[in-house]
Design an enzyme around this catalytic site. Structure first.
Site: not given
Ligand code: NAD
Ligand code: DAU
Length: 352
Positions: A37, A83, A102, A132-134, A158, A162, A187-188, A257
């Site tokens: 949390l 995750l 973490t 992640t694809d990053e 980041y 990963k 990106n989700n 974007n």
């Molecule tokens: P998020 O930041 O919304 O959630 C991360 C969760 O992990 C939170 O509930 C947080 O409390 C928990 N957490 C963080 N540090 C912790 C620790 N030390 N111990 C236990 N719990 C901890 O992240 P998300 O966007 O849901 O991403 C989840 C996973 O999917 C990540 O591994 C991320 O790299 C991967 N991912 C995310 C995206 C995306 O677009 N968001 C895309 C591809 C992969």
């Molecule tokens: O590709 C998967 C990744 O997508 C995940 O692994 C990461 O956890 C997730 O955060 C996401 O990363 P991005 O950096 O792509 O997502 P973000 O939403 O931060 O940014 C999306 C794009 O928008 C990026 O090119 C940066 C831009 N951006 C973002 C923010 C927050 C802006 O232009 N303005 C903003 O305020």
């Protein structure tokens, strides 16, 4: 068949959808949601299933190896779906060490806990690492896509963290025979997305007539997938993926974007009953993200071909559903936007 499944990070954005899917779809499984949390974890994401008899929440930190060893000693887990992570690129630029702790140390702790508790009896066990694809870096040729063979080339703290965690997971598979599987997703977006990320931040700011901060020229491209389709892919890979394999997950849905922000402005003007063209006036070009990756694009043919998964939602439909969810869940947003998040963004804007 009854199984104990540990899902880490289940109170976060994607994790909460994975936990809900597993709790509802597999009544014979016991689902344990382990989450520290942090600012990104929110149990309000799971109120609809928190009373389910096959669901248990465990508050704990994956950086604490002793706690993990005790947890694995108390419960015989058959599977781990990992995750939990620090997930926001901008935060990794201001505080990389939190990501090392973490994402790297936490993942190795979890690998050790699984390895030590399974003691080589790996039949029926599985350690699934969600990535992640990053990790593949940034695409510059418009013809190119990330495949499972694309060499790693992480560019942000980041993605470096990963990538390191992915390497450790594969190393544990190779060295100790741990039954591992990985996925790398694009990106989700969708319900419960934390409003530090592009889509929920824009929805929130449009609604509140605040500036829409577009980094650089808004030319960067991201490949968007509805979060429930990612959760479905995780279910498929967890059950049907092959040990040692990696699966890319994406929806073949690339957006610049700035085009995406324009689309969100159009949708929001319509939903809020504002004259068309009102919200685009809020767009504000701000200093670019340091080291900003230009383009991500996933080739998802392997999971489609080998495991039969495909996205269920078109982007237009997914985005409508997402906007509707945020407009209907104002209380969720109000709770999240108070506190740390606000302070973080006040600091960030002050530095621009
Ligand atoms: P998020 O930041 O919304 O959630 C991360 C969760 O992990 C939170 O509930 C947080 O409390 C928990 N957490 C963080 N540090 C912790 C620790 N030390 N111990 C236990 N719990 C901890 O992240 P998300 O966007 O849901 O991403 C989840 C996973 O999917 C990540 O591994 C991320 O790299 C991967 N991912 C995310 C995206 C995306 O677009 N968001 C895309 C591809 C992969
Ligand atoms: O590709 C998967 C990744 O997508 C995940 O692994 C990461 O956890 C997730 O955060 C996401 O990363 P991005 O950096 O792509 O997502 P973000 O939403 O931060 O940014 C999306 C794009 O928008 C990026 O090119 C940066 C831009 N951006 C973002 C923010 C927050 C802006 O232009 N303005 C903003 O305020």
């Amino acid at each position: 068949m009854s199984k104990n499944i540990l899902i880490t990070g289940g109170a976060g954005f994607i994790g909460s959808h994975v936990v809900r899917l597993f709790v509802q779809k597999y009544p014979d499984y016991q689902i344990y949601n382990l989450d520290a949390l942090t600012y990104a974890g929110n149990l309000a994401n799971l109120t609809d299933i928190e009373q389910a008899s096959n669901y248990t929440f465990v508050k704990g930190d994956i950086t604490d190896a002793t706690f993990l060893e005790q947890l694995f000693a108390q419960t015989a887990f058959d599977g781990v779906i990992h995750l939990a992570a620090e997930s926001h690129v901008d935060r990794s630029i201001t505080d990389p060490m939190a990501f090392v702790l973490t994402n790297v140390v936490g993942t190795v702790n979890l690998l050790n806990a699984a390895k030590n508790s399974w003691k080589g009896a790996f039949e029926g066990k599985r350690f699934y690492h969600v990535s992640t694809d990053e990790v593949y870096g940034s695409l510059h040729n418009p013809e190119d896509f990330f495949t499972e063979e694309t060499p790693y080339d992480p560019q942000s703290p980041y993605s470096a963290s990963k990538a390191a965690s992915d390497h450790f997971v594969r190393a544990y598979g190779n060295t100790y025979g741990l039954p591992i599987v990985l996925s790398n997703c694009s990106n989700n977006y969708g319900p419960n997305h934390f409003p530090e990320k592009l889509i929920p931040l824009m929805i929130h700011n449009i609604q509140n007539n605040k500036p829409l901060p577009v980094y650089g020229k808004g030319e960067n491209v991201r490949d968007w997938l509805y979060v429930i389709d990612h959760a479905r892919a995780i279910d498929t890979i967890f059950h049907d993926g092959k040990n040692g394999e990696t699966y890319n997950i994406g929806g073949f849905n690339e957006w610049k974007n700035i085009d995406l922000v324009h689309l969100l402005c159009q949708i929001m003007d319509r939903k809020l009953g504002r004259p068309e063209g009102t919200s685009v006036q809020l767009i504000t070009y701000v200093t670019d993200r340091a080291g900003h990756d230009l383009r991500y694009a996933i080739d998802a043919h392997k999971i489609m071909r080998e495991l039969g998964w495909e996205p269920s939602l078109q982007f237009a439909e997914g985005l409508e559903k997402t906007v509707d969810w945020f407009l209907a869940n104002q209380e969720w947003m109000d709770n999240v936007t108070s506190g740390h998040y606000q302070q973080y963004y006040q600091d960030m804007y002050a530095n621009r």
